[in-house]
Write a protein that holds these residues in place. Sequence first.
Motif, short mmCIF file in Angstrom:
data_model
loop_
_atom_site.label_atom_id
_atom_site.label_comp_id
_atom_site.label_asym_id
_atom_site.label_seq_id
_atom_site.Cartn_x
_atom_site.Cartn_y
_atom_site.Cartn_z
N PHE A 1 0.86 -1.18 0.00
CA PHE A 1 0.00 0.00 0.00
C PHE A 1 0.90 1.23 0.00
O PHE A 1 1.74 1.40 0.89
CB PHE A 1 -0.91 -0.03 1.23
CG PHE A 1 -2.11 0.85 1.13
CD1 PHE A 1 -2.78 1.02 -0.08
CD2 PHE A 1 -2.61 1.52 2.24
CE1 PHE A 1 -3.90 1.82 -0.18
CE2 PHE A 1 -3.73 2.32 2.16
CZ PHE A 1 -4.37 2.47 0.94
N TRP A 2 0.73 2.11 -1.01
CA TRP A 2 1.64 3.23 -1.22
C TRP A 2 0.91 4.57 -1.07
O TRP A 2 -0.26 4.68 -1.42
CB TRP A 2 2.26 3.18 -2.62
CG TRP A 2 3.22 2.06 -2.86
CD1 TRP A 2 2.92 0.83 -3.36
CD2 TRP A 2 4.62 2.06 -2.61
NE1 TRP A 2 4.05 0.07 -3.44
CE2 TRP A 2 5.12 0.80 -3.00
CE3 TRP A 2 5.51 3.02 -2.11
CZ2 TRP A 2 6.46 0.46 -2.88
CZ3 TRP A 2 6.86 2.68 -2.01
CH2 TRP A 2 7.32 1.42 -2.38
N ASP A 3 1.65 5.56 -0.57
CA ASP A 3 1.24 6.96 -0.63
C ASP A 3 1.84 7.54 -1.91
O ASP A 3 3.07 7.58 -2.07
CB ASP A 3 1.72 7.72 0.59
CG ASP A 3 1.18 9.14 0.64
OD1 ASP A 3 1.24 9.83 -0.40
OD2 ASP A 3 0.73 9.58 1.71
N VAL A 4 0.99 8.00 -2.83
CA VAL A 4 1.46 8.39 -4.15
C VAL A 4 2.29 9.67 -4.10
O VAL A 4 3.36 9.77 -4.71
CB VAL A 4 0.28 8.55 -5.12
CG1 VAL A 4 0.75 9.00 -6.49
CG2 VAL A 4 -0.49 7.25 -5.24
N GLU B 1 5.84 6.97 -0.19
CA GLU B 1 6.14 6.19 0.99
C GLU B 1 5.31 4.91 1.01
O GLU B 1 4.15 4.90 0.58
CB GLU B 1 5.86 6.99 2.26
CG GLU B 1 6.72 8.24 2.40
CD GLU B 1 6.37 9.03 3.64
OE1 GLU B 1 5.41 8.62 4.34
OE2 GLU B 1 7.04 10.05 3.90
N LYS B 2 5.90 3.85 1.53
CA LYS B 2 5.19 2.58 1.70
C LYS B 2 4.44 2.62 3.02
O LYS B 2 5.05 2.72 4.09
CB LYS B 2 6.19 1.42 1.66
CG LYS B 2 5.55 0.06 1.80
CD LYS B 2 6.57 -1.05 1.63
CE LYS B 2 7.61 -0.99 2.73
NZ LYS B 2 8.54 -2.14 2.67
N LEU B 3 3.11 2.55 2.94
CA LEU B 3 2.29 2.63 4.14
C LEU B 3 2.18 1.29 4.85
O LEU B 3 2.21 1.23 6.08
CB LEU B 3 0.90 3.15 3.79
CG LEU B 3 0.86 4.55 3.14
CD1 LEU B 3 -0.57 4.92 2.79
CD2 LEU B 3 1.49 5.59 4.06
N SER B 4 2.03 0.21 4.09
CA SER B 4 1.92 -1.12 4.70
C SER B 4 2.30 -2.17 3.68
O SER B 4 2.27 -1.93 2.46
CB SER B 4 0.49 -1.37 5.22
OG SER B 4 -0.43 -1.42 4.14
N ARG B 5 2.65 -3.34 4.21
CA ARG B 5 2.98 -4.49 3.36
C ARG B 5 2.43 -5.73 4.02
O ARG B 5 2.77 -6.03 5.18
CB ARG B 5 4.50 -4.59 3.16
CG ARG B 5 4.94 -5.80 2.35
CD ARG B 5 6.46 -5.81 2.18
NE ARG B 5 6.96 -7.05 1.66
CZ ARG B 5 7.03 -7.35 0.35
NH1 ARG B 5 6.63 -6.46 -0.53
NH2 ARG B 5 7.51 -8.49 -0.06
N THR B 6 1.57 -6.46 3.29
CA THR B 6 0.89 -7.63 3.83
C THR B 6 1.28 -8.85 3.01
O THR B 6 1.28 -8.79 1.76
CB THR B 6 -0.64 -7.45 3.79
OG1 THR B 6 -0.98 -6.23 4.46
CG2 THR B 6 -1.34 -8.61 4.45
N ILE B 7 1.62 -9.94 3.68
CA ILE B 7 1.98 -11.19 3.02
C ILE B 7 0.82 -12.16 3.16
O ILE B 7 0.36 -12.44 4.28
CB ILE B 7 3.27 -11.79 3.62
CG1 ILE B 7 4.41 -10.77 3.56
CG2 ILE B 7 3.65 -13.06 2.88
CD1 ILE B 7 4.80 -10.36 2.16
N LEU C 1 -5.73 -3.83 5.45
CA LEU C 1 -4.35 -3.42 5.19
C LEU C 1 -3.67 -2.87 6.43
O LEU C 1 -2.43 -2.84 6.48
CB LEU C 1 -4.34 -2.37 4.07
CG LEU C 1 -4.88 -2.84 2.73
CD1 LEU C 1 -4.93 -1.69 1.74
CD2 LEU C 1 -4.05 -3.98 2.16
N ASN C 2 -4.42 -2.42 7.41
CA ASN C 2 -3.82 -1.89 8.63
C ASN C 2 -3.35 -3.00 9.57
O ASN C 2 -2.27 -2.92 10.15
CB ASN C 2 -4.81 -0.97 9.36
CG ASN C 2 -5.13 0.27 8.55
OD1 ASN C 2 -4.32 0.74 7.75
ND2 ASN C 2 -6.33 0.81 8.73
N THR C 3 -4.17 -4.02 9.72
CA THR C 3 -3.84 -5.10 10.65
C THR C 3 -3.29 -6.34 9.96
O THR C 3 -2.65 -7.17 10.60
CB THR C 3 -5.09 -5.49 11.45
OG1 THR C 3 -6.11 -5.97 10.55
CG2 THR C 3 -5.62 -4.29 12.22
#
Length: 553
Positions: free
Chosen positions: A93-96, A100-106, A140-142
């Motif tokens: 999840f990116w801030d355009v 910045e990378k806001l989150s990364r989920t696997i 995407l937050n948790t």
Amino acid sequence: MNASIIDPLQGDFPEVIEEYLDHGVMKCIAFNRRGTLLAAGCSDGSCVIWDFETRGIAKELRDKDCVAAITSICWSKYGHRILVSAADKSLTFWDVVNGEKLSRTILQQTPLLARLHPGSSIPSLCLACPLSSAPMIVDLNTGNSTLLPVMVPDMGNGHAPASRTKSSDGSPPFTPTAACFNKYGDLVYVGNSKGEILIIDYKSIKVHAMISTPGCAVIKNIVFSRNGQYLLTNSNDRTIRIYENLLPLKDGLATVEEMNRTIDEQDGVEKMKTVGSKCLALFREFQDSITKMHWKAPCFSGDGEWVIGGSASKGEHKIYIWDRAGYLVKILEGPKEALIDLAWHPVHPIVVSVSLTGLVYIWAKDYTENWSAFAPDFKELEENEEYVEREDEFDLIPETEKVKDSDVNEDEEVDIVTVDKDAFSDSDMSQDELCFLPAVPCPDVSEQQDKCVGSSSKLMDSNHSGSPFSDGAGQNGLATNHASSPLEEDTGGTRMKRKRRPSEKGLELQAEKVRKPMKTILKPSGRLSKIKNKSVGDVDMSNGVYKDDVSDE
């Protein structure tokens, strides 16, 4: 046959390749809401954002933790966020604006498709369609995920247990399943391997309705039009189907729940089919009855009037365009490269396609120039015609003639505060929408500047003192004319002066010099009387004498 004559608005679709974009090996594309920015996912895990107006790169999003190919890209509603799914089972999840990378989920499986929730301006939920798992809602937050049902349960409670995933005919537990949100994101439409469309409340994980497609084949793609009035499905039976959405655009969940409460005489699957018939109605079917080809990445145009589908055949780049009535209006043939993704511009008649080699082709309409449009009273002639002037065409108009009164009411107040609604009628005017990215100028490299300064200084020194041309000319005793030397013009020296044109007297002197050698050649022959009577063709230019002279001797 004569569609352009019958319907003057026919043909508002792309026709030729206008341009192509090249940046690495691109795999998938997505326009923002206004079509001003185009995001493309590359095979190296990066995401590049193009300014579609200037065709220049505005931003590049690169995550050092992701080196796998990008499988899908999705913009948020107002363009401030981008969701990227990759082949390494990740959702980023990116801030355009800030990059910045806001989150990364696997995830447990590779997501083939990921879509952000369309109802919120800053979404935190997304819908992911993994390779060999049921579609899921991911926070995407948790990082928490919730599986959605892909089959209608036999019991009447409407809940599908997660363990009941294998069909009765012994087929594999899961096939790649398509899913999408509706326009405002309160319902999820899932297409399964039995050719069924399930309408699910993702919050309660409950199937409210079911629609069976005529082919009962695996549904590979399911897409809503931008206005939410039509639903498109692409099945394994090589048919694209369009369904009309009978539910209201807003509060669709409440309407479906009300239908389930009012229908009491049925239960289970039959009840879901009855509700489904009131939710979707089959509108059109599109297929190539001759080649029976499979379709890839079908979608709607920005206004929903056109439907496009790419050929899934290897080695060909073909795009089929139908109108909503079901007629094939155009086949776009590109290079001999397979097509892997498609996108229609939200506003303009422009189609963007991605080839297997990683190039992005921009298809646009081939406009013909009409210069007479700039002058309304100008008549364009195909052939020359004799002009007959009017009787009063060149008469002087007296100043006493009154000017015709205009129909504009000058006393009427003009409203400059109220904003008219545009094509995006659901836009929230209080929300700041991201349409363009600020351009960051790239500074010149200092080493290249030093090289340029050094080369220019050497060139100036050579022109003044150490020039090989001036030294050579001095040794041979020839004068060097810097003012008229064409050599300086070619080398781009600092003394750029034009070569002067010789005067008439100079031209006469040059002609006199040219004539003198001819006289010296002809004088030894001793036959000056014959020179005046001979033509130029009788001259033997190799020996400088006439042919008659040789024959007489």
